[in-house]
Design an enzyme around this catalytic site. Structure first.
Site, mmCIF file in Angstrom:
data_model
loop_
_atom_site.group_PDB
_atom_site.id
_atom_site.type_symbol
_atom_site.label_atom_id
_atom_site.label_comp_id
_atom_site.label_asym_id
_atom_site.label_seq_id
_atom_site.Cartn_x
_atom_site.Cartn_y
_atom_site.Cartn_z
ATOM 1 N N LEU A 21 28.251 28.980 31.871
ATOM 2 C CA LEU A 21 28.929 27.740 32.255
ATOM 3 C C LEU A 21 29.703 27.906 33.553
ATOM 4 O O LEU A 21 29.922 26.957 34.291
ATOM 5 C CB LEU A 21 29.907 27.320 31.141
ATOM 6 C CG LEU A 21 29.297 26.969 29.789
ATOM 7 C CD1 LEU A 21 30.363 26.856 28.718
ATOM 8 C CD2 LEU A 21 28.532 25.651 29.907
ATOM 9 N N GLY A 22 30.139 29.116 33.815
ATOM 10 C CA GLY A 22 30.899 29.365 35.042
ATOM 11 C C GLY A 22 31.355 30.805 35.096
ATOM 12 O O GLY A 22 31.218 31.558 34.124
ATOM 13 N N GLY A 44 34.578 33.419 36.649
ATOM 14 C CA GLY A 44 35.878 33.580 37.296
ATOM 15 C C GLY A 44 35.913 34.952 37.936
ATOM 16 O O GLY A 44 34.914 35.685 37.913
ATOM 17 N N GLY A 45 37.044 35.291 38.501
ATOM 18 C CA GLY A 45 37.162 36.567 39.185
ATOM 19 C C GLY A 45 36.897 37.751 38.261
ATOM 20 O O GLY A 45 36.243 38.722 38.629
ATOM 21 N N PHE A 46 37.401 37.668 37.047
ATOM 22 C CA PHE A 46 37.252 38.774 36.100
ATOM 23 C C PHE A 46 36.607 38.301 34.812
ATOM 24 O O PHE A 46 36.785 38.901 33.765
ATOM 25 C CB PHE A 46 38.615 39.401 35.785
ATOM 26 C CG PHE A 46 39.260 40.054 36.974
ATOM 27 C CD1 PHE A 46 38.884 41.328 37.365
ATOM 28 C CD2 PHE A 46 40.214 39.386 37.707
ATOM 29 C CE1 PHE A 46 39.465 41.930 38.468
ATOM 30 C CE2 PHE A 46 40.804 39.978 38.812
ATOM 31 C CZ PHE A 46 40.428 41.252 39.199
ATOM 32 N N SER A 47 35.899 37.184 34.901
ATOM 33 C CA SER A 47 35.378 36.642 33.644
ATOM 34 C C SER A 47 34.041 35.947 33.852
ATOM 35 O O SER A 47 33.663 35.618 34.969
ATOM 36 C CB SER A 47 36.373 35.618 33.083
ATOM 37 O OG SER A 47 36.529 34.573 34.009
ATOM 38 N N VAL A 94 31.898 32.784 31.698
ATOM 39 C CA VAL A 94 32.014 31.846 30.580
ATOM 40 C C VAL A 94 30.614 31.354 30.218
ATOM 41 O O VAL A 94 29.873 30.894 31.092
ATOM 42 C CB VAL A 94 32.927 30.647 30.945
ATOM 43 C CG1 VAL A 94 33.099 29.722 29.753
ATOM 44 C CG2 VAL A 94 34.284 31.141 31.427
ATOM 45 N N ASP A 102 49.462 28.254 37.216
ATOM 46 C CA ASP A 102 48.285 28.141 38.073
ATOM 47 C C ASP A 102 47.639 26.774 37.849
ATOM 48 O O ASP A 102 46.423 26.663 37.765
ATOM 49 C CB ASP A 102 47.313 29.277 37.715
ATOM 50 C CG ASP A 102 46.202 29.440 38.743
ATOM 51 O OD1 ASP A 102 46.393 29.015 39.898
ATOM 52 O OD2 ASP A 102 45.138 29.987 38.393
HETATM 53 N N1 ATP Z 1 36.227 26.071 27.683
HETATM 54 C C1 ATP Z 1 35.363 25.875 28.671
HETATM 55 N N2 ATP Z 1 34.389 24.961 28.543
HETATM 56 C C2 ATP Z 1 33.499 24.744 29.547
HETATM 57 N N3 ATP Z 1 33.507 25.396 30.719
HETATM 58 C C3 ATP Z 1 34.461 26.323 30.905
HETATM 59 C C4 ATP Z 1 35.429 26.617 29.902
HETATM 60 N N4 ATP Z 1 36.258 27.575 30.364
HETATM 61 C C5 ATP Z 1 35.820 27.860 31.603
HETATM 62 N N5 ATP Z 1 34.742 27.129 31.931
HETATM 63 C C6 ATP Z 1 33.980 27.171 33.187
HETATM 64 O O1 ATP Z 1 33.889 28.504 33.620
HETATM 65 C C7 ATP Z 1 34.430 28.658 34.928
HETATM 66 C C8 ATP Z 1 35.180 29.960 34.993
HETATM 67 O O2 ATP Z 1 36.341 29.803 34.235
HETATM 68 P P1 ATP Z 1 37.470 30.880 34.161
HETATM 69 O O3 ATP Z 1 38.617 30.297 33.419
HETATM 70 O O4 ATP Z 1 36.909 32.136 33.629
HETATM 71 O O5 ATP Z 1 37.759 31.264 35.624
HETATM 72 P P2 ATP Z 1 38.420 30.545 36.862
HETATM 73 O O6 ATP Z 1 39.626 29.826 36.498
HETATM 74 O O7 ATP Z 1 37.398 29.724 37.594
HETATM 75 O O8 ATP Z 1 38.711 31.813 37.743
HETATM 76 P P3 ATP Z 1 39.796 32.939 37.530
HETATM 77 O O9 ATP Z 1 39.509 33.639 36.236
HETATM 78 O O10 ATP Z 1 39.534 33.790 38.682
HETATM 79 O O11 ATP Z 1 41.110 32.233 37.554
HETATM 80 C C9 ATP Z 1 35.306 27.433 35.158
HETATM 81 O O12 ATP Z 1 35.287 27.031 36.485
HETATM 82 C C10 ATP Z 1 34.713 26.380 34.253
HETATM 83 O O13 ATP Z 1 33.787 25.601 34.974
#
Ligand code: ATP
Length: 472
Positions: A118-119, A121-124, A126, A266
């Site tokens: 779905l997406g 992040g820097g350290f993740s 999803v 944030d």
């Molecule tokens: N519960 C969720 N349902 C649907 N999509 C999600 C969900 N959580 C995260 N995502 C998707 O995954 C992407 C990455 O999310 P995540 O919270 O891991 O990182 P981030 O906020 O983009 O980056 P960072 O971890 O660096 O702050 C998001 O941009 C979002 O589109």
């Protein structure tokens, strides 16, 4: 398997009740055993029973079953009644093994079908997940928080990233401790949310936590409705009234978080996702990686992305409170009503100075038709002194937020077109930042301050950034 203490804490919060009950059961069992020993062996054994119960109670309080094992080992040394004690040690040991195997036996793949990404992040990363047993909520989002030491499938680090990590010039254990700090922080905050906030219509819910060699997997509520600004720019035009409904939802979420002493730290539109694509979908606040729980967690101050939403006190003193979230909400509201951020400047340094001085205005043509009530609210939220900003609860009583003074007419079409280009620029920048995040980390925490300072991009990091732009 060694659980990181906070992952253990998160798991424990889910299963704490069962564990307490089973510990109580064990204590009762031990006491019964002690009484039988008394009947069989006489007065001397009384000491054992009393100490048993005492230690059992301590065990319940501190929730640490190893105490039982330690106690029996210790009492074996001081007491000659080997027969009884040997059996007791066995019981405790078996129980301890059972306790450990409860963690061992919980595998993500046993309970969930892991589907598409779905997406990231820097350290993740999803991914969508589907629960195998059909009697519970079916589709979820599984956020895998990686440690730098581990790479889950689909997260193989590219060469640029590897070079970038090395370019930090930090020993491996320090790189690991940075990602672990973020991981630990998110788990601690989510644990607090589960305990004090959930279920809340405007805060993401955590269903479960799994731990394996790939990292920690947070099973979260799935938000399939997209990011806040994406949904807004999909309309041709919208009204103040609709913008007020968005602000109201974020304020409701913040109110619940702040009552639980959680500061998001944030808050930005990409951390607000709609639950589904329906017109009345709830808006959820998420991504608690940088959040803090007052007097509990050690705040991580990260400068990963844009400073557009960062409050003056966070920039100048790294002092972040609930009022800082209100500032961020003020920035979101300004963008919603004009299509551009309140503090824009050609360089980051100038932008920073404008934020510190609270230097914004309503001079653009698009503000002419916006209600004075909305402008008054923005001015309050963007007050440089944090104490002058309304709290989330106060905001929820404001006539514009309630909808009383928010105009129902559609706003200037230019607002949407400006928001579209702002959103596109933001996404491009976010993708670039995600690309270099693993290699360029600027973190300041009480603990980690000494590890890293800010540094300019190294040639490897620039190369990585260029490669990413190329790919896009
Ligand atoms: N519960 C969720 N349902 C649907 N999509 C999600 C969900 N959580 C995260 N995502 C998707 O995954 C992407 C990455 O999310 P995540 O919270 O891991 O990182 P981030 O906020 O983009 O980056 P960072 O971890 O660096 O702050 C998001 O941009 C979002 O589109």
């Amino acid at each position: 398997m060694v659980l990181p203490s906070d992952a253990e804490a998160a798991v424990e919060s889910k299963f704490g009740k069962n564990q307490r009950l089973s510990t109580l059961f064990i204590v009762l069992l031990y006491s019964l055993f002690g009484m039988l020993s008394y009947l069989a062996f006489g007065d001397d054994t009384c000491n054992i029973i009393t100490t048993n119960v005492g230690i059992g109670l301590v065990t319940i309080l501190v929730q640490f079953e190893l105490c039982i094992n330690l106690f029996f080992t210790f009492s074996m040394m001081i007491n000659p009644m080997y027969e009884i004690l040997a059996v007791q040690v066995c019981v405790a040991f078996v129980h301890h093994l059972g306790y450990m195997s409860r963690y061992e036996s919980r595998k993500l793949s046993d309970d969930y079908e892991v589907a598409d990404i779905l997406g990231r992040g820097g350290f993740s990363i999803v991914r969508r997940g589907v629960r195998k047993s059909s009697d519970e909520k079916n589709v979820v989002a599984i956020k895998t928080l990686r440690r730098l030491g581990f790479m889950p499938p689909g997260m193989q680090r590219n060469q640029g990233e590897q070079k970038g990590l090395a370019s930090l010039g930090l020993p491996a254990w320090k790189q690991v401790s940075i990602s672990d700090a973020l991981l630990t922080n998110e788990i601690l905050v989510m644990k607090r949310i589960v305990e004090k906030v959930s279920p809340h219509p405007n805060v993401i819910n955590l269903y479960d936590v799994y731990e394996d060699a790939n990292g920690v997997h947070l099973v979260l509520e799935l938000c399939s409705g997209g990011e806040l600004f994406d949904r807004i720019v999909s309309h041709d035009r919208y009204s103040e009234f609709e913008a007020a409904a968005v602000v109201r939802q974020i304020a409701e979420g913040l109110s619940a978080l702040h009552k639980a002493n959680i500061v998001h730290r944030d808050l930005k539109p990409e951390n607000c996702l709609f639950l589904d694509s329906g017109p009345n979908s709830g808006l959820k606040i998420m991504d608690f990686g940088l959040s803090s729980v007052e007097d509990f967690t050690d705040p991580i101050v990260a400068l990963f992305g844009s400073i557009d939403y960062v409050s003056p006190e966070a920039l100048s003193r790294h002092q972040v409170t609930a009022a800082s979230d209100m500032w961020s909400l003020g920035v979101i509201l300004y963008i919603l009503l004009s299509g551009c951020p309140p503090f824009h400047a050609p360089t980051n340094r100038e932008k920073q100075q404008r934020i510190l001085a609270g230097d914004f205005n309503f001079e653009d043509q698009t503000w002419k038709t916006i209600s004075s009530s909305a402008k008054d609210l923005i001015s309050r939220l963007l007050a440089v002194e944090p104490y002058k900003r309304p709290t989330a609860d106060e905001l929820l009583k404001h006539p514009w937020v309630i909808g009383d003074s928010a105009k129902q007419d559609l706003m200037d079409a230019e607002v949407v077109s400006k928001l579209q280009s702002f959103n596109a620029r933001r996404k491009l920048r976010a993708a670039a930042i995600a690309s270099v995040l693993s290699s360029r980390v600027m973190l300041r925490t009480k603990k980690l301050k000494s590890l890293l300072g800010s540094h300019d991009l190294t040639p490897e990091e620039l190369e990585n950034l260029r490669a990413h732009f190329g790919r896009m």
